[in-house]
Design an enzyme around this catalytic site. Structure first.
Site, PDB file in Angstrom:
ATOM      1  N   CYS A  26       1.065  -1.212  -0.148  1.00 18.76           N
ATOM      2  CA  CYS A  26       0.510   0.083   0.170  1.00 18.76           C
ATOM      3  C   CYS A  26       1.113   1.338   0.353  1.00 18.76           C
ATOM      4  CB  CYS A  26      -1.037   0.406   1.101  1.00 18.76           C
ATOM      5  SG  CYS A  26      -2.136   1.454   1.344  1.00 18.76           S
ATOM      6  N   CYS A  34      -1.567  -9.217  -0.498  1.00 17.13           N
ATOM      7  CA  CYS A  34      -1.684 -10.560  -1.925  1.00 17.13           C
ATOM      8  C   CYS A  34      -2.883 -10.134  -2.493  1.00 17.13           C
ATOM      9  CB  CYS A  34      -2.078 -11.687  -1.437  1.00 17.13           C
ATOM     10  SG  CYS A  34      -1.062 -12.953   0.073  1.00 17.13           S
ATOM     11  N   CYS A 150      -1.647 -27.705 -53.984  1.00 22.71           N
ATOM     12  CA  CYS A 150      -2.588 -27.847 -52.558  1.00 22.71           C
ATOM     13  C   CYS A 150      -2.922 -28.052 -51.797  1.00 22.71           C
ATOM     14  CB  CYS A 150      -3.632 -28.085 -54.210  1.00 22.71           C
ATOM     15  SG  CYS A 150      -4.000 -29.446 -54.138  1.00 22.71           S
ATOM     16  N   HIS A 444      -7.509 -33.090 -56.241  1.00 22.14           N
ATOM     17  CA  HIS A 444      -7.114 -32.300 -55.036  1.00 22.14           C
ATOM     18  C   HIS A 444      -7.658 -31.183 -54.096  1.00 22.14           C
ATOM     19  CE1 HIS A 444      -6.314 -27.025 -56.195  1.00 22.14           C
ATOM     20  NE2 HIS A 444      -7.598 -26.909 -56.123  1.00 22.14           N
TER      21      HIS A 444
END
Length: 490
Positions: A26, A34, A150, A444
């Site tokens: 702080c 934590c 391809c 293809h």
């Protein structure tokens, strides 16, 4: 800040006593809390102390903004104090040793990113920013066919549109560890992602990728037509080998025990349970997999649908027309118990003798990307042919019924709805489909890829065209790519 680092012994959470969990201090009073367990959040809310400093990196967190503040003056102070702290530790080895034992990781060397003068100049001269909208076509780019390539182009399209893989490469996460980066396939994939998402519309020529594939997977070298599935597995294997995983890879949470991005995304665990028919003892093994190959009706392998939906019902999101085989049918067959027979006896560890047994495959761990290979090409001593059986596949898939944890809900291979079918971790969305047109000798490959949440495009080498969901679901399907829904960042 430097005082906090030096007197690390006192830097523990005032609520739980832990010294890790992203400890924050702080800035209004002497309080450590934590961040992970939200103890610093509780302090900020109670005391209205809205500023805290991250003791690991020196960042300032504002609880009103609920974010870290990047104030130039504050960052400069943090950087200077951190430099002093590290310099001080360099001359006090006994303190450093005690410090490291007490507060592992605090004060880690970390420098915030700041634009260079050159980058600031470029930003000033280029004020226009590229905005990603729902109808944006960035990421769509054709690939030139370099002579029967391809098979490679359709897999590249699927990989470049894999959500988590895209996020990895576009955030520049790859750090090459190879002696020659020019021979690294992962570096080339990183370049491909940059090319695809650059906004250029002209087709890309993947000659460097083809050369690297020929170099590292020699069985794919040459201009003959290759199998897209074989290329996918070879590409993942080379990428996996060229990736630099974490040194603690053995602790990675996947069956390959590797922390590289390929294994994080594509590796799953397949559980095999062999049950002795005499003593009912079970021998279990878990093997890694990158894809699941599924038999189809019409193959020489005996097949039956095991489907409760032959009356036209909907199963796993699939519209089940009478007589139509679904992806769920194929998966159900894949995970059904199989009697191994008297000719395949296995030595039972319980009976200590060779006994007949049953074998069942289930999913122990699901990958982020589930790839299903429909076995359309049959090769045997007597037969070489393509199986064209239509298989219905869904846009959304729930893999819960095929998990090892759901095994008890299936009796004698018959499907029963599991009680945990609402488990979102097991739900997938379709994002790419690879198809093969033609025969075994002359064919293809093309692919459908998903752009954003609901836009689909057909990729036919250099040509990209808009496609409907019906076009996708009506296609024959050879390779189906699904991504875990809760990990998609679209």
């Amino acid at each position: 800040y430097s005082v906090c680092l030096f007197q690390a012994k006192s830097c523990i959470c005032h609520m739980c006593g832990a010294h890790l969990n992203r400890l924050h201090s702080c800035l209004y009073c002497v309080f450590f809390g934590c961040f992970t367990k939200k103890h610093i959040h509780e302090h900020a809310k109670t005391k209205r102390h809205n500023l805290a400093i991250d003791l690991l990196y020196g960042g300032i967190y504002c609880f009103m903004c609920q974010d870290y503040i990047y104030d130039k003056d504050m960052e400069q102070i943090a950087k200077e104090e951190q430099r002093k702290a590290w310099k001080l530790q360099a001359f006090t080895p006994t303190v450093v040793s005690h410090y490291q034992c007490t507060m592992t990781g605090i004060g880690e060397k970390y420098s915030t990113w700041e634009p260079t003068k050159r980058e600031l100049e470029l930003l000033r001269h280029n004020p226009k920013r590229r905005k990603i909208t729902t109808n944006c076509t960035i990421g769509l780019r054709g690939l030139i066919n370099l002579g029967n390539t391809c098979f490679m182009n359709c897999i590249v399209q699927a990989l470049t549109h894999t959500p988590l893989l895209r996020d990895f490469f576009l955030s520049d996460r790859h750090k090459c560890e190879m002696q020659s980066p020019s021979s690294c396939l992962v570096c080339e994939m990183s370049t491909l992602f940059q090319e695809f998402y650059s906004g250029h519309r002209s087709p890309h020529i993947p000659y460097r990728l083809l050369h690297l594939v020929w170099t590292h997977a020699r069985h794919l070298a040459g201009y003959e037509q290759q199998d897209a599935h074989e290329f996918l597995i070879a590409a993942l294997d080379v990428l996996h080998r060229h990736c630099k995983g974490d040194d603690n890879g053995k602790k990675a949470n996947n069956p390959n025990h590797c922390n590289c991005i390929i294994d994080q995304i594509f590796t799953g665990g397949l559980q095999s349970d062999v049950t002795c028919q005499v003593c009912h003892g079970v021998s279990t093994t878990i093997d890694p997999f990158w894809d699941i190959s599924l038999d189809l009706p019409g193959s020489s392998t005996p097949f039956w649908p095991l489907s409760p939906g032959s009356d036209g019902s909907v199963v796993n999101g699939e519209s089940h027309v009478s007589g139509t085989t679904t992806l769920t049918d194929c998966l159900r067959r894949f995970t059904r118990p199989e009697h191994l027979g008297s000719s395949a006896k296995i030595k039972c560890s319980g009976c200590h003798s060779y006994q007949e047994s049953t074998k069942q495959l289930t999913m122990k761990k699901l990958p982020i990307v589930a790839c299903f290979h429909l076995k359309r090409f049959e090769h045997s001593a007597k037969l070489r042919r393509k199986i064209t059986t239509y298989v219905s596949f869904p846009l959304e898939l729930d893999m819960t019924p095929f998990m090892a944890s759901s095994k008890e809900s299936r009796m004698n291979g018959q499907y029963q709805q599991p009680t945990d079918s609402l488990n979102n971790d097991n739900k997938y969305s379709l994002f790419a489909v690879v198809n093969h047109q033609g025969t075994l000798e002359s064919g293809h490959y093309t692919s459908f890829i998903r752009q954003h949440k609901d836009q689909w495009f057909k990729c036919d080498d250099a040509i990209i065209t808009k496609a409907s969901i019906k076009d996708v679901l009506d296609s024959e399907g050879y390779l189906l790519f699904y991504h875990k829904q809760f990990l998609e960042y679209e």
